[in-house]
Design a protein around this motif. Structure first.
Motif, PDB file in Angstrom:
ATOM      1  N   LYS A  21       0.896  -1.173  -0.040  1.00 40.35           N
ATOM      2  CA  LYS A  21      -0.067   0.039   0.036  1.00 40.35           C
ATOM      3  C   LYS A  21       0.797   1.075   0.007  1.00 40.35           C
ATOM      4  CE  LYS A  21      -3.863   2.216   2.650  1.00 40.35           C
ATOM      5  NZ  LYS A  21      -4.879   2.260   3.546  1.00 40.35           N
ATOM      6  N   TYR A  22       1.966   1.377   0.743  1.00 39.94           N
ATOM      7  CA  TYR A  22       2.952   2.382   0.913  1.00 39.94           C
ATOM      8  C   TYR A  22       3.557   2.437  -0.588  1.00 39.94           C
ATOM      9  CZ  TYR A  22       7.302   4.760   1.713  1.00 39.94           C
ATOM     10  OH  TYR A  22       8.503   5.452   1.508  1.00 39.94           O
ATOM     11  N   GLU A  23       4.058   1.514  -1.212  1.00 37.37           N
ATOM     12  CA  GLU A  23       4.725   1.675  -2.275  1.00 37.37           C
ATOM     13  C   GLU A  23       3.860   2.117  -3.395  1.00 37.37           C
ATOM     14  OE1 GLU A  23       8.230  -1.760  -1.904  1.00 37.37           O
ATOM     15  OE2 GLU A  23       6.439  -2.152  -2.946  1.00 37.37           O
ATOM     16  N   SER A  24       2.349   1.513  -3.473  1.00 37.46           N
ATOM     17  CA  SER A  24       1.627   2.006  -4.340  1.00 37.46           C
ATOM     18  C   SER A  24       1.142   3.564  -4.143  1.00 37.46           C
ATOM     19  CB  SER A  24       0.085   1.217  -4.186  1.00 37.46           C
ATOM     20  OG  SER A  24      -0.830   1.461  -5.051  1.00 37.46           O
ATOM     21  N   GLY A  25       1.338   3.970  -3.275  1.00 38.71           N
ATOM     22  CA  GLY A  25       0.918   5.142  -2.663  1.00 38.71           C
ATOM     23  C   GLY A  25       1.983   6.103  -3.157  1.00 38.71           C
ATOM     24  N   MET A  26       3.428   5.988  -3.039  1.00 34.27           N
ATOM     25  CA  MET A  26       4.470   6.601  -3.144  1.00 34.27           C
ATOM     26  C   MET A  26       4.576   6.669  -4.898  1.00 34.27           C
ATOM     27  SD  MET A  26       6.147   7.936  -0.846  1.00 34.27           S
ATOM     28  CE  MET A  26       7.800   8.254  -1.528  1.00 34.27           C
ATOM     29  N   GLN A  27       4.131   5.337  -5.490  1.00 35.44           N
ATOM     30  CA  GLN A  27       4.223   5.515  -7.105  1.00 35.44           C
ATOM     31  C   GLN A  27       3.380   6.437  -7.539  1.00 35.44           C
ATOM     32  OE1 GLN A  27       6.461   3.754  -9.068  1.00 35.44           O
ATOM     33  NE2 GLN A  27       5.595   5.019 -10.545  1.00 35.44           N
ATOM     34  N   LYS A  28       2.005   6.464  -7.164  1.00 40.45           N
ATOM     35  CA  LYS A  28       0.944   7.383  -7.460  1.00 40.45           C
ATOM     36  C   LYS A  28       1.499   8.888  -7.300  1.00 40.45           C
ATOM     37  CE  LYS A  28      -3.891   8.300  -6.978  1.00 40.45           C
ATOM     38  NZ  LYS A  28      -5.303   7.927  -6.254  1.00 40.45           N
ATOM     39  N   GLY A  29       1.909   8.915  -6.174  1.00 39.02           N
ATOM     40  CA  GLY A  29       2.323  10.346  -5.829  1.00 39.02           C
ATOM     41  C   GLY A  29       3.449  10.953  -6.623  1.00 39.02           C
ATOM     42  N   LEU A  30       4.303  10.039  -6.970  1.00 42.88           N
ATOM     43  CA  LEU A  30       5.521  10.486  -7.860  1.00 42.88           C
ATOM     44  C   LEU A  30       4.952  10.491  -9.164  1.00 42.88           C
ATOM     45  CD1 LEU A  30       8.350   8.036  -6.604  1.00 42.88           C
ATOM     46  CD2 LEU A  30       8.279  10.446  -6.549  1.00 42.88           C
ATOM     47  N   GLU A  31       4.135  10.058  -9.716  1.00 44.19           N
ATOM     48  CA  GLU A  31       3.288  10.125 -10.957  1.00 44.19           C
ATOM     49  C   GLU A  31       2.610  11.453 -11.120  1.00 44.19           C
ATOM     50  OE1 GLU A  31       1.002   6.585 -11.752  1.00 44.19           O
ATOM     51  OE2 GLU A  31       2.701   5.259 -11.909  1.00 44.19           O
ATOM     52  N   GLN A  32       2.026  11.709  -9.617  1.00 42.93           N
ATOM     53  CA  GLN A  32       1.289  12.933  -9.687  1.00 42.93           C
ATOM     54  C   GLN A  32       2.102  14.228  -9.901  1.00 42.93           C
ATOM     55  OE1 GLN A  32      -1.556  12.840  -6.625  1.00 42.93           O
ATOM     56  NE2 GLN A  32      -2.153  15.052  -6.702  1.00 42.93           N
ATOM     57  N   PHE A  33       3.179  14.300  -9.007  1.00 47.95           N
ATOM     58  CA  PHE A  33       4.352  15.156  -9.390  1.00 47.95           C
ATOM     59  C   PHE A  33       4.846  14.996 -10.634  1.00 47.95           C
ATOM     60  CE2 PHE A  33       9.223  15.067  -7.904  1.00 47.95           C
ATOM     61  CZ  PHE A  33       9.208  16.624  -8.469  1.00 47.95           C
ATOM     62  N   ALA A  34       5.246  14.020 -11.294  1.00 52.35           N
ATOM     63  CA  ALA A  34       5.959  14.423 -12.797  1.00 52.35           C
ATOM     64  C   ALA A  34       4.848  14.823 -13.512  1.00 52.35           C
ATOM     65  CB  ALA A  34       6.241  12.816 -13.062  1.00 52.35           C
ATOM     66  N   ALA A  35       3.479  14.721 -13.461  1.00 52.99           N
ATOM     67  CA  ALA A  35       2.579  15.138 -14.461  1.00 52.99           C
ATOM     68  C   ALA A  35       2.260  16.648 -13.924  1.00 52.99           C
ATOM     69  CB  ALA A  35       1.299  14.315 -14.341  1.00 52.99           C
ATOM     70  N   ALA A  36       2.371  17.195 -13.034  1.00 56.43           N
ATOM     71  CA  ALA A  36       1.931  18.666 -12.464  1.00 56.43           C
ATOM     72  C   ALA A  36       2.469  19.486 -13.484  1.00 56.43           C
ATOM     73  CB  ALA A  36       2.537  19.058 -11.174  1.00 56.43           C
ATOM     74  N   LYS A  37       1.575  20.262 -13.813  1.00 53.89           N
ATOM     75  CA  LYS A  37       1.801  21.685 -14.743  1.00 53.89           C
ATOM     76  C   LYS A  37       1.382  22.739 -14.262  1.00 53.89           C
ATOM     77  CE  LYS A  37       2.437  18.364 -17.910  1.00 53.89           C
ATOM     78  NZ  LYS A  37       3.687  18.066 -18.609  1.00 53.89           N
ATOM     79  N   SER A  38       0.960  22.786 -13.144  1.00 58.04           N
ATOM     80  CA  SER A  38       0.648  24.277 -12.416  1.00 58.04           C
ATOM     81  C   SER A  38       0.762  24.188 -11.046  1.00 58.04           C
ATOM     82  CB  SER A  38      -1.045  24.408 -12.735  1.00 58.04           C
ATOM     83  OG  SER A  38      -1.665  23.539 -11.781  1.00 58.04           O
ATOM     84  N   ALA A  39       0.889  25.157 -10.288  1.00 56.60           N
ATOM     85  CA  ALA A  39       1.046  25.187  -8.871  1.00 56.60           C
ATOM     86  C   ALA A  39       0.035  24.751  -8.006  1.00 56.60           C
ATOM     87  CB  ALA A  39       1.122  27.005  -8.508  1.00 56.60           C
TER      88      ALA A  39
END
Length: 208
Positions: A21-39
């Motif tokens: 669950k932790y690893e899944s959450g971290m992966q999702k967070g890193l994907e969200q971070f990489a996809a961020a286009k705005s503040a």
């Protein structure tokens, strides 16, 4: 004996599920971070990492990423109150440091100090400049082979006048060292900090 085996199996399964669950959450967070286009996108990523951190209180990485992504919102939004952003970043970073201090947490502390310095460079140079310099020194003591140390130092030094020890020539040497280290750098896990190589390449071009 069977009961003990069953209990141990259940405990192991529970630990495995929690880890997954932790690893899944971290992966999702890193994907969200990489996809961020705005503040706003970056702030959402920060909030997501903070939720992981609050659920996994013994892990420094979620707090680190929560601090880093929050820090980035201060640069992505030109109207942001950089002091307010920095204070939140410091709070999150402090929670990461309470669990582990390393070269990357020290780099993050330097970056936060520089963000606050830029609010009023003339009046804040001595205070925040000293904090930033100490953080870089601590980072090198922790792991002199971490490429982000020389990247963040170069990002700062390129904006410091040559008369005060900075400038493009100084920054170029630092960023060249950073890129050399990126060539051999291996993160401790897929979730440990890996960012910076693209920024170093762009900065090297700016130093020419």
């Amino acid at each position: 004996m069977k009961q003990i085996i069953v209990i141990l199996t259940m405990l192991f399964a529970g630990q495995l599920m929690a880890q997954t669950k932790y690893e899944s959450g971290m992966q999702k967070g890193l994907e969200q971070f990489a996809a961020a286009k705005s503040a706003e996108d970056m702030a959402a990523a920060s909030a997501f990492f903070e939720r992981i951190a609050d659920a996994e209180k013994d892990k420094w990485l979620p707090y680190y990423y929560a601090a880093y992504t929050n820090h980035l919102t201060g640069w992505m939004n030109p109207k942001a109150d950089k002091d307010k952003v920095a204070e939140k970043s410091k709070d999150l970073l402090g929670k990461a440091e309470a669990l582990e201090k390393n070269a990357d947490t020290y780099c993050m502390r330097q970056m936060i100090a520089i963000q606050q310095l830029t609010v009023d460079g003339m009046s804040r140079y001595q205070t925040y400049g000293a904090i930033a310099a100490q953080a870089i020194e601590d980072a090198k003591k922790a792991d002199a082979n971490n490429p982000r140390i020389y990247l963040v130092e170069a990002q700062y030094m390129i904006n410091v006048p040559a008369a005060f020890g900075g400038g493009k020539a100084v920054a170029k040497k630092l960023v060249e060292k950073s890129l050399e280290l990126y060539g051999t750098y291996k993160p401790a896990s897929p979730f440990h900090p890996q960012w910076g190589k693209d920024q170093a390449t762009q900065l090297l071009a700016a130093c020419q």
